[in-house]
Design an enzyme around this catalytic site. Structure first.
Site: not given
Ligand code: THU
Length: 137
Positions: A55, A43-44
């Site tokens: 995770e 979720i950004e």
């Molecule tokens: N991201 C994850 O959801 N899990 C990780 O372990 C690595 C990175 C996501 C964060 C961000 O929304 C996107 O991947 C790019 O970094």
């Protein structure tokens, strides 16, 4: 719940990712010792740093529902929802896992949907000499 079923739950969770900035869809499926499964997506945020990984979403959903004991997690990710290789958990997520999980906790890193391919690591493989709650006793 087989490893393959857990992987498919993680792949499905990618669809719900909120990723207007990176375009990287990530999904996770966390299997609790009691057999229940919690899924999560990333979720950004426009301010970037509040972004949460898939995770941790899965872990925080589970912990907030009272779960404390976990067996394994499956993780998949890729640009525009396409899995073109492994998308392993970041260091922060590994540290969150270490709060609740033993060395033997398994992390299934998916690298292909069709055919379904994944590699199995333990938490100890991915975060050796980890700082865990045992150091604060
Ligand atoms: N991201 C994850 O959801 N899990 C990780 O372990 C690595 C990175 C996501 C964060 C961000 O929304 C996107 O991947 C790019 O970094």
């Amino acid at each position: 719940m087989t490893n393959e079923e857990l992987c498919l739950r993680a792949i499905d969770a990618m669809d719900l990712a909120y990723v207007p900035y990176s375009g990287y869809h990530v999904g996770a499926a966390l299997l609790c010792e009691d057999g229940t499964v919690y899924t999560g997506c990333n979720i950004e945020n426009a301010s970037y740093t509040p972004t949460v990984c898939a995770e941790r979403t899965a872990f925080f959903k589970a912990v907030s529902e009272g779960k404390r004991r976990f067996t394994r997690i499956a993780v998949a990710g890729g640009k525009d929802g396409q899995i073109v290789g492994a998308f392993p958990p970041c260091g922060v997520c590994r540290q969150v896992m270490s709060e609740f999980c033993e060395d033997s906790f398994e992390i299934l890193v998916i690298r292909s949907k069709t055919p379904l391919l994944y590699d199995v690591f333990t938490l100890n493989d991915l975060l050796p000499l980890r700082f865990s709650p045992s150091y604060l006793k």
